[in-house]
Design a protein around this motif. Structure first.
Motif, PDB file in Angstrom:
ATOM      1  N   TRP A 261      -4.234 -10.103  -3.511  1.00 27.52           N
ATOM      2  CA  TRP A 261      -3.317  -9.508  -2.296  1.00 27.52           C
ATOM      3  C   TRP A 261      -2.932  -8.152  -2.452  1.00 27.52           C
ATOM      4  O   TRP A 261      -2.381  -7.696  -1.668  1.00 27.52           O
ATOM      5  CB  TRP A 261      -2.182 -10.564  -2.339  1.00 27.52           C
ATOM      6  CG  TRP A 261      -2.663 -12.084  -2.351  1.00 27.52           C
ATOM      7  CD1 TRP A 261      -2.768 -12.786  -3.276  1.00 27.52           C
ATOM      8  CD2 TRP A 261      -2.858 -12.657  -0.955  1.00 27.52           C
ATOM      9  NE1 TRP A 261      -3.181 -14.040  -2.626  1.00 27.52           N
ATOM     10  CE2 TRP A 261      -3.476 -13.869  -1.491  1.00 27.52           C
ATOM     11  CE3 TRP A 261      -2.809 -12.445   0.253  1.00 27.52           C
ATOM     12  CZ2 TRP A 261      -3.580 -14.879  -0.402  1.00 27.52           C
ATOM     13  CZ3 TRP A 261      -3.276 -13.239   1.287  1.00 27.52           C
ATOM     14  CH2 TRP A 261      -3.625 -14.384   0.683  1.00 27.52           C
ATOM     15  N   ALA A 262      -3.416  -7.548  -3.636  1.00 25.09           N
ATOM     16  CA  ALA A 262      -3.044  -5.825  -3.522  1.00 25.09           C
ATOM     17  C   ALA A 262      -4.102  -5.332  -2.473  1.00 25.09           C
ATOM     18  O   ALA A 262      -3.620  -4.280  -1.946  1.00 25.09           O
ATOM     19  CB  ALA A 262      -3.519  -5.431  -4.833  1.00 25.09           C
ATOM     20  N   ALA A 263      -4.999  -5.996  -2.008  1.00 27.65           N
ATOM     21  CA  ALA A 263      -5.894  -5.497  -1.078  1.00 27.65           C
ATOM     22  C   ALA A 263      -5.278  -5.193   0.413  1.00 27.65           C
ATOM     23  O   ALA A 263      -5.686  -4.702   1.316  1.00 27.65           O
ATOM     24  CB  ALA A 263      -7.218  -6.088  -0.923  1.00 27.65           C
ATOM     25  N   VAL A 264      -4.139  -5.955   0.521  1.00 27.37           N
ATOM     26  CA  VAL A 264      -3.549  -5.936   1.853  1.00 27.37           C
ATOM     27  C   VAL A 264      -2.681  -4.672   2.165  1.00 27.37           C
ATOM     28  O   VAL A 264      -2.637  -4.415   3.037  1.00 27.37           O
ATOM     29  CB  VAL A 264      -2.281  -7.142   1.613  1.00 27.37           C
ATOM     30  CG1 VAL A 264      -1.466  -7.033   2.588  1.00 27.37           C
ATOM     31  CG2 VAL A 264      -3.008  -8.725   1.961  1.00 27.37           C
ATOM     32  N   SER A 265      -2.392  -3.868   0.915  1.00 28.59           N
ATOM     33  CA  SER A 265      -1.298  -2.857   1.095  1.00 28.59           C
ATOM     34  C   SER A 265      -2.479  -1.422   0.939  1.00 28.59           C
ATOM     35  O   SER A 265      -3.050  -1.331  -0.061  1.00 28.59           O
ATOM     36  CB  SER A 265      -0.456  -2.513  -0.010  1.00 28.59           C
ATOM     37  OG  SER A 265       0.197  -1.343   0.197  1.00 28.59           O
ATOM     38  N   GLU A 270      -7.287   2.683  -3.646  1.00 28.68           N
ATOM     39  CA  GLU A 270      -8.164   3.182  -4.625  1.00 28.68           C
ATOM     40  C   GLU A 270      -8.313   2.090  -5.720  1.00 28.68           C
ATOM     41  O   GLU A 270      -9.796   2.046  -6.111  1.00 28.68           O
ATOM     42  CB  GLU A 270      -7.673   4.351  -5.070  1.00 28.68           C
ATOM     43  CG  GLU A 270      -8.546   4.979  -6.280  1.00 28.68           C
ATOM     44  CD  GLU A 270      -7.941   6.411  -6.707  1.00 28.68           C
ATOM     45  OE1 GLU A 270      -8.531   6.783  -7.965  1.00 28.68           O
ATOM     46  OE2 GLU A 270      -6.956   6.714  -6.424  1.00 28.68           O
ATOM     47  N   ALA A 271      -7.428   1.226  -6.028  1.00 29.57           N
ATOM     48  CA  ALA A 271      -7.804   0.316  -6.978  1.00 29.57           C
ATOM     49  C   ALA A 271      -8.480  -0.985  -6.676  1.00 29.57           C
ATOM     50  O   ALA A 271      -9.475  -1.619  -7.338  1.00 29.57           O
ATOM     51  CB  ALA A 271      -6.410  -0.268  -7.582  1.00 29.57           C
ATOM     52  N   VAL A 272      -8.769  -1.025  -5.115  1.00 35.46           N
ATOM     53  CA  VAL A 272      -9.559  -2.068  -4.637  1.00 35.46           C
ATOM     54  C   VAL A 272     -10.874  -1.604  -3.944  1.00 35.46           C
ATOM     55  O   VAL A 272     -11.539  -2.485  -3.604  1.00 35.46           O
ATOM     56  CB  VAL A 272      -8.692  -2.899  -3.412  1.00 35.46           C
ATOM     57  CG1 VAL A 272      -7.443  -3.674  -4.261  1.00 35.46           C
ATOM     58  CG2 VAL A 272      -8.449  -2.284  -2.361  1.00 35.46           C
ATOM     59  N   GLN A 273     -11.137  -0.359  -4.517  1.00 41.84           N
ATOM     60  CA  GLN A 273     -12.384   0.050  -3.970  1.00 41.84           C
ATOM     61  C   GLN A 273     -13.409  -0.763  -4.440  1.00 41.84           C
ATOM     62  O   GLN A 273     -13.487  -0.847  -5.618  1.00 41.84           O
ATOM     63  CB  GLN A 273     -12.526   1.541  -4.306  1.00 41.84           C
ATOM     64  CG  GLN A 273     -13.872   2.287  -3.706  1.00 41.84           C
ATOM     65  CD  GLN A 273     -13.881   3.791  -4.001  1.00 41.84           C
ATOM     66  OE1 GLN A 273     -12.836   4.432  -4.704  1.00 41.84           O
ATOM     67  NE2 GLN A 273     -14.955   4.541  -3.647  1.00 41.84           N
ATOM     68  N   GLY A 274     -14.572  -1.088  -3.518  1.00 41.75           N
ATOM     69  CA  GLY A 274     -15.770  -2.091  -3.918  1.00 41.75           C
ATOM     70  C   GLY A 274     -15.314  -3.600  -4.119  1.00 41.75           C
ATOM     71  O   GLY A 274     -16.322  -4.242  -4.452  1.00 41.75           O
ATOM     72  N   VAL A 353       2.222  -6.830   4.113  1.00 41.13           N
ATOM     73  CA  VAL A 353       2.300  -5.539   3.527  1.00 41.13           C
ATOM     74  C   VAL A 353       3.539  -5.362   2.527  1.00 41.13           C
ATOM     75  O   VAL A 353       3.646  -4.911   1.502  1.00 41.13           O
ATOM     76  CB  VAL A 353       1.848  -4.151   4.333  1.00 41.13           C
ATOM     77  CG1 VAL A 353       2.102  -2.834   3.556  1.00 41.13           C
ATOM     78  CG2 VAL A 353       0.517  -4.280   4.926  1.00 41.13           C
ATOM     79  N   ASP A 354       4.628  -5.692   3.498  1.00 36.54           N
ATOM     80  CA  ASP A 354       5.919  -5.472   2.874  1.00 36.54           C
ATOM     81  C   ASP A 354       6.339  -6.441   1.777  1.00 36.54           C
ATOM     82  O   ASP A 354       6.771  -6.199   0.712  1.00 36.54           O
ATOM     83  CB  ASP A 354       7.120  -5.725   3.962  1.00 36.54           C
ATOM     84  CG  ASP A 354       8.562  -5.746   3.490  1.00 36.54           C
ATOM     85  OD1 ASP A 354       8.849  -4.586   3.256  1.00 36.54           O
ATOM     86  OD2 ASP A 354       9.142  -6.797   3.341  1.00 36.54           O
ATOM     87  N   LEU A 355       5.707  -7.776   1.958  1.00 35.97           N
ATOM     88  CA  LEU A 355       5.932  -8.727   0.840  1.00 35.97           C
ATOM     89  C   LEU A 355       5.052  -8.323  -0.423  1.00 35.97           C
ATOM     90  O   LEU A 355       5.952  -8.287  -1.592  1.00 35.97           O
ATOM     91  CB  LEU A 355       5.307  -9.946   1.297  1.00 35.97           C
ATOM     92  CG  LEU A 355       5.339 -11.030   0.370  1.00 35.97           C
ATOM     93  CD1 LEU A 355       6.727 -11.467  -0.294  1.00 35.97           C
ATOM     94  CD2 LEU A 355       4.600 -12.196   0.789  1.00 35.97           C
ATOM     95  N   VAL A 356       4.007  -7.819  -0.095  1.00 35.38           N
ATOM     96  CA  VAL A 356       3.280  -7.444  -1.436  1.00 35.38           C
ATOM     97  C   VAL A 356       3.993  -6.162  -2.300  1.00 35.38           C
ATOM     98  O   VAL A 356       4.124  -6.139  -3.198  1.00 35.38           O
ATOM     99  CB  VAL A 356       1.733  -7.159  -1.199  1.00 35.38           C
ATOM    100  CG1 VAL A 356       0.935  -6.715  -2.225  1.00 35.38           C
ATOM    101  CG2 VAL A 356       1.114  -8.317  -0.624  1.00 35.38           C
ATOM    102  N   GLU A 357       4.175  -5.288  -1.336  1.00 35.76           N
ATOM    103  CA  GLU A 357       4.895  -4.068  -1.958  1.00 35.76           C
ATOM    104  C   GLU A 357       6.212  -4.319  -2.389  1.00 35.76           C
ATOM    105  O   GLU A 357       6.711  -3.763  -3.399  1.00 35.76           O
ATOM    106  CB  GLU A 357       4.957  -2.860  -0.803  1.00 35.76           C
ATOM    107  CG  GLU A 357       3.653  -2.533  -0.555  1.00 35.76           C
ATOM    108  CD  GLU A 357       3.562  -1.212   0.491  1.00 35.76           C
ATOM    109  OE1 GLU A 357       4.727  -0.944   1.123  1.00 35.76           O
ATOM    110  OE2 GLU A 357       2.387  -0.601   0.858  1.00 35.76           O
ATOM    111  N   ARG A 358       7.370  -5.256  -1.928  1.00 36.17           N
ATOM    112  CA  ARG A 358       8.234  -5.614  -2.351  1.00 36.17           C
ATOM    113  C   ARG A 358       8.319  -6.176  -4.010  1.00 36.17           C
ATOM    114  O   ARG A 358       8.962  -6.086  -4.654  1.00 36.17           O
ATOM    115  CB  ARG A 358       9.000  -6.350  -1.397  1.00 36.17           C
ATOM    116  CG  ARG A 358      10.453  -6.789  -1.768  1.00 36.17           C
ATOM    117  CD  ARG A 358      11.094  -7.294  -0.554  1.00 36.17           C
ATOM    118  NE  ARG A 358      10.853  -8.708  -0.439  1.00 36.17           N
ATOM    119  CZ  ARG A 358      10.251  -9.102   0.631  1.00 36.17           C
ATOM    120  NH1 ARG A 358       9.759  -8.297   1.705  1.00 36.17           N
ATOM    121  NH2 ARG A 358      10.044 -10.563   0.898  1.00 36.17           N
ATOM    122  N   LEU A 359       7.424  -7.125  -4.080  1.00 32.84           N
ATOM    123  CA  LEU A 359       7.037  -7.596  -5.181  1.00 32.84           C
ATOM    124  C   LEU A 359       6.684  -6.723  -6.335  1.00 32.84           C
ATOM    125  O   LEU A 359       7.398  -6.763  -7.479  1.00 32.84           O
ATOM    126  CB  LEU A 359       5.914  -8.844  -5.093  1.00 32.84           C
ATOM    127  CG  LEU A 359       6.349  -9.975  -4.055  1.00 32.84           C
ATOM    128  CD1 LEU A 359       4.923 -10.785  -4.188  1.00 32.84           C
ATOM    129  CD2 LEU A 359       7.459 -10.750  -4.586  1.00 32.84           C
TER     130      LEU A 359
END
Length: 454
Positions: A261-265, A270-274, A353-359
Motif C-alpha cells: 500500500w506504500a505505492a498509493v502515496s 522512489e521506494a516502489v520503483q520497479g 493516500v491520507d490513510l497510508v500517510e497518516r499510519l
C-alpha cells in the motif's frame, strides 16, 4: 422474518455497545481461552431462539475479546474496519451471495471487477492484471505462486497436470527475512523449502546475492520479493531485483501483505520503483486498507496464467470466461469484494493516500516519542508503519513487553529480530489518533520505569 429481525436488532445493539467501549476498555482480554471454553458451555438438548442465542454469545464472549478495533492495538499487523466496509460486510452476510460465477451472482462478480480495477489504479499496477479475492495474505501468496509454478514449468516444456514428480525442479529464491506466509504456500504447492539468500540490516534481499543464487543454478525459477518487512517495514529494491530476475527468465512475485500500500502515496515513489515490473503481487486489504476479514488479494499480471491454474469445470456449472472462480482456489465463497469496494468508495483516491500517510506519520511519532524514554532504542529505520524498540538487554525488553500488556492501555507485540528481543509496534488501524499514540507512549514509559535494570 420476525426471528431474523429480532436477532439482527440484538446483534446491532451489541455491536454498537462493543464499539462504544473501545476508547476506554483495556486492550488485552480479561480471560483466557480455557475460561472461554467453560463459559460457552455444553450443547443444549433443544432449540434456543435466535435472539437469545445472540445474547448468550455476547455474554459468554465479551470478556475474551481483544480490543483489536481500538486505535491502541499495535500487535501483529492487524488493521481495523472502516465504517463503510464494516457496514458492507454485514450486508455481505445478509445478501448471502456465492461469488463464483458471473451469471449466478452478477452483483458479486461485478463489484469484484470494479474494486479490482480501482485497486490496480491506486497501486500503479498493470491495468489488465487479474485480481482474485481470497481469505488473506497466505492464500494470496498461494494463488500467485501456483500461477508462477505452472507458468515457469510450462516455459520449461512441462505440464504440471502430469504431477510434479516427473518435472524439472523449480527453484524459489527468497530473502532471509521473508514472511513465513511465503514458505507455507510453497509446501502446499509441492515446491518444498525455498533457496534463501542474505538480506541487509533492514531485511531487504541483497540484489548481488540474488544474482549469485540465480547464476549458480539452472531450470525454472521464481523470485519472491517483499514489500514491507515485518520488523523494519522496509521494501526490497524492486527495480534492481526484477532486472536480475529477468536475466534468468524467472517469475517475480511480491509479497506485500501490508507494504504494497506504500505505492498509493507519492511519498514512497522512489521506494516502489520497479514494483509494477513484477509478475504477481499478494496483499491483505484487512491490514493497511482496513477492510474486515476475509480480504486477501491475489494479483497476477497475466489473467490467462492465473485462470490456467485456478479455473475448474463441471457439467453443472454455467461456463463463462472471466468468472471469479478463475481467480481464486475456491468455487464456493462469500462476496469479499463488497467490503473492499465500500472501503475504496468511502476513501476515494485522496482518502487512500491520507490513510497510508497518516499510519506512517503515527509510526514516526512513536519512534520519536520512544527515544525520549530512558534506555529505549529504536533499532530499525522507520520508513513505513513498523517500529522496533529495545530496552537494553533481552531480559529487560521482555519485561517491558510484559508490563505493557499488564497495564492494558495498549497492545504491542514482543518479537525477536537480529537475534535480539524487541517490542514491535505495527500501526495499521484507521482509527488511531494522535491521542492514542500519546496514551500508548505514556503506557510504554510506565512499563519501562517498572522494568528498570536491577
Amino acid at each position: 422474518m420476525e426471528a431474523r429481525s429480532a436477532a439482527l436488532d440484538r446483534a446491532r445493539d451489541h455491536a454498537v455497545a462493543w464499539l462504544s467501549t473501545l476508547d476506554d476498555r483495556p486492550v488485552p482480554p480479561a480471560v483466557d481461552a480455557d475460561e472461554m471454553v467453560r463459559r460457552l458451555g455444553d450443547l443444549p438438548a433443544g432449540p434456543t431462539s435466535a435472539e437469545e442465542v445472540v445474547d448468550l454469545l455476547v455474554e459468554a464472549c465479551e470478556p475474551g475479546l481483544v480490543a483489536i478495533p481500538s486505535g491502541r492495538f499495535f500487535g501483529m499487523v492487524i488493521g481495523g474496519s472502516l465504517p463503510a466496509a464494516l457496514a458492507a460486510d454485514w450486508l455481505t452476510s445478509a445478501w448471502d451471495q456465492n461469488v463464483g460465477l458471473r451469471s449466478l451472482t452478477p452483483a458479486g462478480a461485478a463489484v469484484e471487477e470494479v474494486a479490482g480495477r480501482w485497486l490496480l489504479d491506486l497501486l500503479g499496477l498493470p491495468a489488465g492484471a487479474a485480481v482474485g479475492f481470497v481469505t488473506g495474505a497466505t492464500m494470496a501468496n498461494f494463488t500467485c505462486l501456483a500461477a508462477a509454478r505452472d507458468t515457469v514449468l510450462r516455459r520449461a516444456g512441462y505440464d504440471v497436470r502430469s504431477g510434479l514428480a516427473g518435472g524439472p525442479p523449480v527453484r524459489v529464491v527468497v530473502g532471509a527475512e521473508r514472511h513465513p506466509s511465503v514458505d507455507l504456500p510453497l509446501r502446499f504447492l509441492g515446491l518444498g523449502d525455498p533457496h534463501v539468500v542474505p538480506a541487509d540490516e533492514q531485511g531487504r534481499i541483497r540484489p548481488e546475492a540474488l544474482r549469485d543464487a540465480l547464476g549458480s543454478g539452472e531450470g525454472p525459477s521464481i523470485v519472491v520479493l517483499q514489500a514491507g518487512n515485518i520488523h523494519s517495514g522496509d521494501l526490497d529494491t524492486f527495480a534492481a531485483c526484477a532486472s536480475v530476475a529477468r536475466e534468468h527468465d524467472a517469475w517475480v512475485h511480491v509479497d506485500g501483505a501490508f507494504g504494497l500500500w506504500a505505492a498509493v502515496s507519492p511519498r514512497w515513489q522512489e521506494a516502489v520503483q520497479g514494483l509494477a515490473d513484477a509478475d504477481s503481487w499478494a496483499t491483505d486489504a484487512h491490514k493497511t486498507l482496513n477492510v474486515p476479514y476475509d480480504s486477501g488479494l491475489a494479483i497476477v499480471r497475466d489473467p490467462d496464467a492465473l485462470a490456467s491454474s485456478m479455473a475448474m469445470h463441471g457439467d453443472y456449472l454455467i461456463q463463462a470466461s472471466g468468472d471469479p472462480q478463475e481467480r481464486t482456489p475456491e468455487l464456493s465463497r462469500r462476496g469479499r469484494g463488497f467490503a473492499t469496494w465500500a472501503a475504496l468508495r468511502s476513501l476515494g483516491r485522496s482518502g487512500a493516500v491520507d490513510l497510508v500517510e497518516r499510519l506512517a506519520r503515527h509510526a514516526r511519532a512513536f519512534a520519536e516519542g520512544a527515544l525520549e524514554i530512558p534506555g529505549c532504542d529504536v533499532v530499525n529505520d522507520v520508513v513505513f508503519t513498523q517500529v522496533c524498540l529495545t530496552f537494553g538487554d533481552d531480559q529487560r525488553t521482555r519485561a517491558v513487553a510484559a508490563a505493557l500488556l499488564a497495564d492494558g492501555t495498549t497492545w504491542m507485540s514482543g518479537s525477536r529480530w537480529h537475534d535480539r528481543a524487541v517490542v514491535r509496534i505495527s500501526v495499521s488501524n484507521w482509527s488511531t489518533t494522535e491521542d492514542d499514540v500519546r496514551r500508548s507512549l505514556d503506557a510504554l514509559r510506565r512499563a519501562a520505569a517498572s522494568a528498570r535494570p536491577g
